[in-house]
Design a protein around this motif. Structure first.
Motif, mmCIF file in Angstrom:
data_model
loop_
_atom_site.group_PDB
_atom_site.id
_atom_site.type_symbol
_atom_site.label_atom_id
_atom_site.label_comp_id
_atom_site.label_asym_id
_atom_site.label_seq_id
_atom_site.Cartn_x
_atom_site.Cartn_y
_atom_site.Cartn_z
ATOM 1 N N ARG A 1 119.587 -83.549 8.800
ATOM 2 C CA ARG A 1 120.252 -84.657 9.480
ATOM 3 C C ARG A 1 121.581 -85.000 8.809
ATOM 4 N NH1 ARG A 1 115.265 -88.947 10.605
ATOM 5 N NH2 ARG A 1 114.219 -87.721 12.246
ATOM 6 N N LEU A 2 121.571 -85.024 7.474
ATOM 7 C CA LEU A 2 122.815 -85.334 6.759
ATOM 8 C C LEU A 2 123.871 -84.270 7.017
ATOM 9 C CD1 LEU A 2 121.426 -86.620 3.327
ATOM 10 C CD2 LEU A 2 122.547 -87.971 5.113
ATOM 11 N N THR A 3 123.435 -83.011 7.082
ATOM 12 C CA THR A 3 124.388 -81.930 7.357
ATOM 13 C C THR A 3 124.987 -82.071 8.737
ATOM 14 O OG1 THR A 3 123.155 -80.443 5.891
ATOM 15 C CG2 THR A 3 124.659 -79.431 7.492
ATOM 16 N N ARG A 4 124.137 -82.373 9.733
ATOM 17 C CA ARG A 4 124.634 -82.540 11.104
ATOM 18 C C ARG A 4 125.585 -83.715 11.213
ATOM 19 N NH1 ARG A 4 119.255 -81.125 12.348
ATOM 20 N NH2 ARG A 4 118.680 -83.312 12.636
ATOM 21 N N LYS B 1 114.134 -82.082 6.287
ATOM 22 C CA LYS B 1 114.518 -82.737 7.537
ATOM 23 C C LYS B 1 115.701 -83.673 7.315
ATOM 24 C CE LYS B 1 112.495 -85.353 11.359
ATOM 25 N NZ LYS B 1 111.262 -86.022 11.859
ATOM 26 N N TRP B 2 115.657 -84.443 6.224
ATOM 27 C CA TRP B 2 116.758 -85.363 5.934
ATOM 28 C C TRP B 2 118.033 -84.609 5.591
ATOM 29 C CZ3 TRP B 2 117.356 -90.112 7.262
ATOM 30 C CH2 TRP B 2 116.246 -90.924 7.460
ATOM 31 N N ARG B 3 117.883 -83.482 4.862
ATOM 32 C CA ARG B 3 119.066 -82.680 4.557
ATOM 33 C C ARG B 3 119.706 -82.144 5.834
ATOM 34 N NH1 ARG B 3 116.141 -80.806 -0.036
ATOM 35 N NH2 ARG B 3 115.381 -79.013 1.176
ATOM 36 N N PRO C 1 109.835 -83.309 4.679
ATOM 37 C CA PRO C 1 110.702 -84.472 4.934
ATOM 38 C C PRO C 1 112.062 -84.358 4.270
ATOM 39 C CG PRO C 1 108.487 -85.177 4.325
ATOM 40 C CD PRO C 1 108.572 -83.712 4.051
ATOM 41 N N ALA C 2 112.082 -83.803 3.048
ATOM 42 C CA ALA C 2 113.373 -83.651 2.353
ATOM 43 C C ALA C 2 114.281 -82.695 3.119
ATOM 44 C CB ALA C 2 113.145 -83.142 0.931
#
Length: 287
Positions: free
Chosen positions: A29-32, A25-27, A22-23
């Protein structure tokens, strides 16, 4: 005396792959999300530096703040003046989007039908493919004046131009997708007693849909790239007409406002098409 230790097997332990997923995955998304914002910030910084350098006159490269003031002026009523040429920016954008929508719907509908026919019947493809290539190679301005002569200067030539711009990408993409439909599946369906119509409905169309959606996105892009040409005559209200009229007076800030309005609305529409594609064609890239 026995001691029972209750360990939740489903709870991810610290440092385990299940907890790290999950971490990560969130990274991702934040990068995109951060990269487009970063590119936008860099763009405005470069723009500000170019305007402040003094190399170019403010008529050619205005400050971002000047363009922002032009945006506010075009979007509001100020000093008794309503927007630009009597219309607010959203009214210009609404008329342009209405024309684009009408042209794209007509062009894509005709293009997809032609693509299905051309992909299914080889002699029809041989007859129509050169004409589609000929139309695709023509710049919109090459035949827009002819459309004005034939259809006048009202809405008909504008919508026709946008439809003609949207038709070839949809037709070519659909044709290629139909031709590339799995032959083995088609032959298996026929061996099991499926009719030609059933083969097209159950095998060819689902197989062609992903590429057809790509063609539709390209068709929308072609229509957008032609909108300024479509609104050369009697294009106000309309963003293309606004850009053309402002350019006649070297009003670069308003020209840039119109360009940004077309570009940002195009991004929104492309995002909507991609969302629809993900819902309508969930098997894309999985088979």
């Amino acid at each position: 005396m026995s001691v029972f230790v209750d360990i939740a097997p489903d709870e991810p332990q610290v440092g385990s792959p299940a907890a790290a997923a999950p971490a990560g995955k969130w990274r991702g998304r934040l990068t995109r999300a951060a990269l487009p914002l970063l590119s936008l910030v860099v763009f405005f910084i470069v723009w500000q530096l170019a305007a402040a350098s003094g190399i170019w006159n403010q008529t050619f490269v205005p400050y971002p703040a000047t363009v922002w003031r032009a945006f506010i002026d075009v979007s509001t009523t100020h000093d008794g003046v309503r927007g630009y040429a009597g219309y607010l920016l959203w009214e210009h954008l609404y008329m342009t989007l209405r024309r684009v929508l009408a042209g794209v719907v007509i062009g894509v509908a005709v293009g997809v039908v032609l693509g299905l026919i051309m992909g299914s019947i080889s002699w029809v493809r041989s007859v129509l493919e050169p004409w589609l290539t000929f139309l695709r190679a023509l710049p919109p301005l090459a035949y827009f004046f002819l459309l004005v002569i034939w259809l006048g200067i009202d809405e008909a030539p504008k919508i026709t131009l946008l439809a003609l711009a949207a038709l070839p990408p949809a037709a070519v993409a659909t044709t290629a997708a139909v031709v590339a439909a799995p032959v083995g599946l088609q032959e298996a369906a026929r061996a099991l007693g499926a009719s030609r119509a059933e083969v097209i409905r159950d095998i060819v169309v689902p197989s062609a849909l992903p590429e057809t959606f790509t063609g539709i996105r390209l068709a929308v892009g072609m229509a957008y790239s032609s909108v300024v040409a479509a609104e050369l005559f009697n294009g106000i209200p309309g963003v293309g007409g606004l850009v053309k009229d402002a350019s006649n007076y070297n009003n670069t800030p308003v020209v840039l406002v119109g360009i940004f309005a077309i570009g940002f609305s195009g991004l929104v529409i492309d995002g909507l098409l991609r969302a629809i594609e993900r819902r309508a064609v969930p098997w894309r890239g999985k088979i």
